[in-house]
Design a protein around this motif. Structure first.
Motif, PDB file in Angstrom:
ATOM      1  N   SER A 123       0.839  -1.192   0.000  1.00 58.57           N
ATOM      2  CA  SER A 123       0.000   0.000   0.000  1.00 58.57           C
ATOM      3  C   SER A 123       0.875   1.242   0.000  1.00 58.57           C
ATOM      4  CB  SER A 123      -0.934   0.011   1.220  1.00 58.57           C
ATOM      5  OG  SER A 123      -1.572   1.270   1.346  1.00 58.57           O
ATOM      6  N   SER A 124       0.746   2.062  -1.051  1.00 58.46           N
ATOM      7  CA  SER A 124       1.493   3.318  -1.103  1.00 58.46           C
ATOM      8  C   SER A 124       1.034   4.259   0.003  1.00 58.46           C
ATOM      9  CB  SER A 124       1.294   3.991  -2.465  1.00 58.46           C
ATOM     10  OG  SER A 124       1.770   3.178  -3.513  1.00 58.46           O
ATOM     11  N   SER A 125      -0.275   4.304   0.232  1.00 58.80           N
ATOM     12  CA  SER A 125      -0.806   5.174   1.276  1.00 58.80           C
ATOM     13  C   SER A 125      -0.364   4.704   2.654  1.00 58.80           C
ATOM     14  CB  SER A 125      -2.338   5.206   1.208  1.00 58.80           C
ATOM     15  OG  SER A 125      -2.770   5.726  -0.034  1.00 58.80           O
ATOM     16  N   GLY A 126      -0.376   3.400   2.876  1.00 56.05           N
ATOM     17  CA  GLY A 126       0.050   2.866   4.165  1.00 56.05           C
ATOM     18  C   GLY A 126       1.531   3.074   4.426  1.00 56.05           C
ATOM     19  N   THR A 127       2.329   3.141   3.355  1.00 54.07           N
ATOM     20  CA  THR A 127       3.776   3.342   3.480  1.00 54.07           C
ATOM     21  C   THR A 127       4.125   4.806   3.676  1.00 54.07           C
ATOM     22  OG1 THR A 127       4.078   1.444   1.999  1.00 54.07           O
ATOM     23  CG2 THR A 127       6.003   2.799   2.377  1.00 54.07           C
ATOM     24  N   LEU A 128       3.164   5.701   3.476  1.00 55.36           N
ATOM     25  CA  LEU A 128       3.425   7.135   3.477  1.00 55.36           C
ATOM     26  C   LEU A 128       4.158   7.628   4.730  1.00 55.36           C
ATOM     27  CD1 LEU A 128       3.133   9.762   1.914  1.00 55.36           C
ATOM     28  CD2 LEU A 128       0.840  10.018   2.872  1.00 55.36           C
ATOM     29  N   PRO A 129       3.776   7.234   5.952  1.00 55.44           N
ATOM     30  CA  PRO A 129       4.524   7.714   7.127  1.00 55.44           C
ATOM     31  C   PRO A 129       6.003   7.334   7.093  1.00 55.44           C
ATOM     32  CG  PRO A 129       2.425   6.760   7.787  1.00 55.44           C
ATOM     33  CD  PRO A 129       2.616   6.423   6.339  1.00 55.44           C
ATOM     34  N   VAL A 130       6.300   6.117   6.618  1.00 56.63           N
ATOM     35  CA  VAL A 130       7.690   5.680   6.534  1.00 56.63           C
ATOM     36  C   VAL A 130       8.423   6.462   5.444  1.00 56.63           C
ATOM     37  CG1 VAL A 130       9.218   3.702   6.202  1.00 56.63           C
ATOM     38  CG2 VAL A 130       7.008   3.390   7.322  1.00 56.63           C
ATOM     39  N   SER A 131       7.754   6.682   4.307  1.00 60.71           N
ATOM     40  CA  SER A 131       8.364   7.444   3.221  1.00 60.71           C
ATOM     41  C   SER A 131       8.702   8.859   3.678  1.00 60.71           C
ATOM     42  CB  SER A 131       7.406   7.508   2.019  1.00 60.71           C
ATOM     43  OG  SER A 131       7.119   6.226   1.521  1.00 60.71           O
ATOM     44  N   MET A 132       7.802   9.494   4.403  1.00 64.36           N
ATOM     45  CA  MET A 132       8.039  10.859   4.872  1.00 64.36           C
ATOM     46  C   MET A 132       9.164  10.887   5.898  1.00 64.36           C
ATOM     47  SD  MET A 132       4.090  12.268   5.058  1.00 64.36           S
ATOM     48  CE  MET A 132       4.484  14.013   5.019  1.00 64.36           C
ATOM     49  N   SER A 133       9.244   9.866   6.738  1.00 64.46           N
ATOM     50  CA  SER A 133      10.334   9.788   7.709  1.00 64.46           C
ATOM     51  C   SER A 133      11.673   9.626   6.996  1.00 64.46           C
ATOM     52  CB  SER A 133      10.107   8.622   8.664  1.00 64.46           C
ATOM     53  OG  SER A 133      11.209   8.445   9.533  1.00 64.46           O
ATOM     54  N   ASN A 134      11.733   8.771   5.980  1.00 59.89           N
ATOM     55  CA  ASN A 134      12.964   8.594   5.203  1.00 59.89           C
ATOM     56  C   ASN A 134      13.372   9.874   4.493  1.00 59.89           C
ATOM     57  OD1 ASN A 134      12.656   5.091   4.092  1.00 59.89           O
ATOM     58  ND2 ASN A 134      13.120   5.995   6.078  1.00 59.89           N
ATOM     59  N   SER A 144       4.788  16.533  -2.067  1.00 63.83           N
ATOM     60  CA  SER A 144       5.058  15.562  -3.129  1.00 63.83           C
ATOM     61  C   SER A 144       4.713  14.132  -2.742  1.00 63.83           C
ATOM     62  CB  SER A 144       6.534  15.635  -3.545  1.00 63.83           C
ATOM     63  OG  SER A 144       7.387  15.259  -2.463  1.00 63.83           O
ATOM     64  N   LEU A 145       4.979  13.739  -1.497  1.00 62.12           N
ATOM     65  CA  LEU A 145       4.734  12.343  -1.119  1.00 62.12           C
ATOM     66  C   LEU A 145       3.252  12.006  -0.959  1.00 62.12           C
ATOM     67  CD1 LEU A 145       7.732  11.627   1.298  1.00 62.12           C
ATOM     68  CD2 LEU A 145       7.486  11.047  -1.131  1.00 62.12           C
ATOM     69  N   PRO A 146       2.454  12.830  -0.251  1.00 66.94           N
ATOM     70  CA  PRO A 146       1.016  12.525  -0.225  1.00 66.94           C
ATOM     71  C   PRO A 146       0.384  12.572  -1.611  1.00 66.94           C
ATOM     72  CG  PRO A 146       1.587  14.045   1.534  1.00 66.94           C
ATOM     73  CD  PRO A 146       2.801  13.940   0.652  1.00 66.94           C
ATOM     74  N   LEU A 147       0.815  13.537  -2.447  1.00 67.97           N
ATOM     75  CA  LEU A 147       0.290  13.585  -3.807  1.00 67.97           C
ATOM     76  C   LEU A 147       0.719  12.354  -4.588  1.00 67.97           C
ATOM     77  CD1 LEU A 147      -1.257  15.260  -5.940  1.00 67.97           C
ATOM     78  CD2 LEU A 147       0.965  16.195  -6.627  1.00 67.97           C
ATOM     79  N   GLY A 148       1.977  11.932  -4.406  1.00 65.89           N
ATOM     80  CA  GLY A 148       2.467  10.749  -5.108  1.00 65.89           C
ATOM     81  C   GLY A 148       1.710   9.496  -4.733  1.00 65.89           C
ATOM     82  N   ALA A 149       1.344   9.385  -3.449  1.00 69.50           N
ATOM     83  CA  ALA A 149       0.561   8.224  -3.017  1.00 69.50           C
ATOM     84  C   ALA A 149      -0.819   8.208  -3.646  1.00 69.50           C
ATOM     85  CB  ALA A 149       0.427   8.222  -1.490  1.00 69.50           C
ATOM     86  N   THR A 150      -1.239   9.370  -4.194  1.00 72.60           N
ATOM     87  CA  THR A 150      -2.557   9.476  -4.822  1.00 72.60           C
ATOM     88  C   THR A 150      -2.490   9.309  -6.328  1.00 72.60           C
ATOM     89  OG1 THR A 150      -3.258  11.015  -3.083  1.00 72.60           O
ATOM     90  CG2 THR A 150      -4.580  10.965  -5.088  1.00 72.60           C
ATOM     91  N   ILE A 151      -1.520   9.985  -6.984  1.00 74.73           N
ATOM     92  CA  ILE A 151      -1.545  10.015  -8.453  1.00 74.73           C
ATOM     93  C   ILE A 151      -0.328   9.382  -9.122  1.00 74.73           C
ATOM     94  CG2 ILE A 151      -2.854  12.165  -8.321  1.00 74.73           C
ATOM     95  CD1 ILE A 151      -0.374  13.572  -9.502  1.00 74.73           C
ATOM     96  N   ASN A 152       0.763   9.155  -8.382  1.00 77.34           N
ATOM     97  CA  ASN A 152       1.969   8.630  -9.023  1.00 77.34           C
ATOM     98  C   ASN A 152       2.054   7.122  -8.842  1.00 77.34           C
ATOM     99  OD1 ASN A 152       4.490   8.874 -10.435  1.00 77.34           O
ATOM    100  ND2 ASN A 152       5.517   8.511  -8.494  1.00 77.34           N
ATOM    101  N   MET A 153       1.601   6.386  -9.832  1.00 75.93           N
ATOM    102  CA  MET A 153       1.544   4.927  -9.761  1.00 75.93           C
ATOM    103  C   MET A 153       2.332   4.320 -10.930  1.00 75.93           C
ATOM    104  SD  MET A 153      -0.292   4.193  -7.092  1.00 75.93           S
ATOM    105  CE  MET A 153      -1.196   5.200  -5.919  1.00 75.93           C
ATOM    106  N   ASP A 154       3.658   4.576 -10.937  1.00 76.19           N
ATOM    107  CA  ASP A 154       4.483   4.095 -12.043  1.00 76.19           C
ATOM    108  C   ASP A 154       4.404   2.579 -12.206  1.00 76.19           C
ATOM    109  OD1 ASP A 154       5.182   6.707 -12.229  1.00 76.19           O
ATOM    110  OD2 ASP A 154       7.291   6.463 -11.713  1.00 76.19           O
ATOM    111  N   GLY A 155       4.561   1.858 -11.093  1.00 75.11           N
ATOM    112  CA  GLY A 155       4.530   0.401 -11.170  1.00 75.11           C
ATOM    113  C   GLY A 155       3.182  -0.120 -11.608  1.00 75.11           C
TER     114      GLY A 155
END
Length: 422
Positions: free
Chosen positions: A261-272, A287-298
């Motif tokens: 889950s990109s959204s579930g990973t968001l707290p860890v991504s922001m910490s990193n 950028s990270l909350p927006l990316g969890a919403t619209i950036n789905m490269d994979g």
């Protein structure tokens, strides 16, 4: 989803053991496919309006514009890589699906495909299932709502009405996700039936098709991460060490692989981003909350690969115009793909419908999706952090003298540590 994986395995075993009589279960699988078709249009409309709300004029300043453009660019490249890899490897070429409906014989030329993105009648496009036109109109409508809301007086009826529309879209999306949950509950039966029917018809050769599908995705993701994120963005645009970046985002990568889950990973991504990559919160906070919403490269990459997989098992050849249509649909559909486990199975219906490929393929791959979803989510998260890094560099909003950027063994020595100033 793990029950669907079990149904996938059991259905395959039953199909191999029973043989052609297992094809009598096909109607149970066809019902699952019809249920997926039923939710295509409403879920596109609700989720894209929600995504458009994140692109408010207040957010789309210099940094916002850079982030959105980079997200769209990396997603387009990801889809192109997925299509290229799948055309090279040809997953599904060893299997021919005879039960699914195919409607790709009269694909319009590329120029007509471009014009058809803009609908002359949005209601007609919805009735006809013109997915690209639906996506285009919904995004335009959603962006129009955000602009009007920003220009309206705080207590005006117009602003209140738009807020109500956004809340309605959010409620509608939640309803659709609940319906999707119900459909996937029935999917245990549907996937079992379709797998039994498939293996009863084709036999053990179907396993090779799944292996090639998984390999195509893994290979495409490795190219996206190594070339686009590490070589082009980190080494080329940021001028930093790709290995240092990977050390800085490893917790987010492991989390994404674990929870899908990109959204579930968001707290860890922001910490990193904050502690390891030393990006200013003014960048990663957007950028990270927006990316969890619209950036789905994979996810977008996978949609392209599955389209080629579906074409191969349906024994049809995709024209250049059809592959462009896949790229455009996957790019736009990925914007509305929720950052939750296996949400791409729903958006996959949009891509396959756009080029007239059989939706039975979705049920066929649902059983292995939990495994592939982990790889896609990891790719999404790494892409979010790579884009955040380069935008931080362009706006002097990253400290490359601290965090993981110092004492980097890949640079042949250590860099004296400096105490960052806040």
């Amino acid at each position: 989803m793990y029950r669907i994986a079990v149904a996938f395995v059991l259905g395959s075993i039953v199909g191999l053991a029973v043989g052609s009589p297992a094809q009598r279960l096909q109607p149970l699988g066809d019902l699952f496919v019809r249920l997926l078709e039923m939710i295509i249009v409403p879920i596109i409309i609700f989720t894209l309006i929600m995504a458009a709300r994140e692109l408010s004029p207040a957010n789309l300043g210099k940094i916002g514009g850079q982030v959105v453009c980079l997200y769209l660019a990396t997603t387009a490249v990801a889809i192109a890589i997925g299509l290229g890899v799948s055309n090279l490897i040809e997953p599904g070429s060893s299997v021919t699906l005879t039960s699914g409906s195919v409607n790709t014989q009269q694909a319009p030329p590329l120029g007509e495909q471009l014009f058809s993105i803009v609908p002359t009648n949005p209601i007609s496009a919805m009735a006809e299932g013109n997915i690209l036109a639906i996506i285009f109109f919904t995004l335009v409508f959603g962006l129009g709502m955000t602009i009007v809301r920003a220009e309206a007086e705080p207590d005006s009826a117009v602003r209140s009405g738009i807020d109500t529309l956004f809340e309605t879209a959010e409620a509608g999306a939640e309803v659709m996700f609940k319906i999707v949950w119900g459909i996937m509950e029935y999917g245990v039966i549907g996937v079992f039936a379709l797998m039994a029917s498939l293996f009863g018809e084709i036999g053990i050769e179907a396993l090779r098709a799944y292996a090639l599908l998984a390999f195509s995705l893994a290979f495409a993701i490795s190219l996206q991460i190594s070339i686009v994120y590490l070589l082009v963005i980190l080494r080329g645009l940021v001028g930093a060490s790709p290995l240092a970046f990977l050390r800085g985002v490893k917790e987010a990568m492991v989390t994404a692989l674990s929870i899908r889950s990109s959204s579930g990973t968001l707290p860890v991504s922001m910490s990193n981003a904050d502690e390891n990559l030393r990006i200013d919160d003014g960048v990663y906070g957007f950028s990270l909350p927006l990316g969890a919403t619209i950036n789905m490269d994979g996810t977008a990459m996978y949609l392209g690969i599955v389209a080629v997989f579906a074409a191969n098992i349906a024994d049809v050849s995709l024209t250049l115009a059809q592959q462009f249509s896949i790229l455009a649909t996957a790019l736009l559909a990925s914007i509305g793909t929720a950052g939750v486990p296996s949400a791409s199975l729903v958006m996959m219906t949009a891509v396959l419908t756009q080029v007239g490929l059989p939706l039975e393929v979705i049920a066929m791959i649902a059983g292995i999706d939990p495994l592939l979803d982990r790889l896609r989510t990891m790719n999404n998260v790494v892409g979010d952090l790579a884009v955040s890094t380069v935008v931080g560099k362009w706006n002097d909003a990253i400290d490359l003298t601290a965090g993981v950027w110092v004492d980097d063994p890949s640079e042949g020595g250590s860099v004296p540590s400096e105490t960052p100033t806040d």
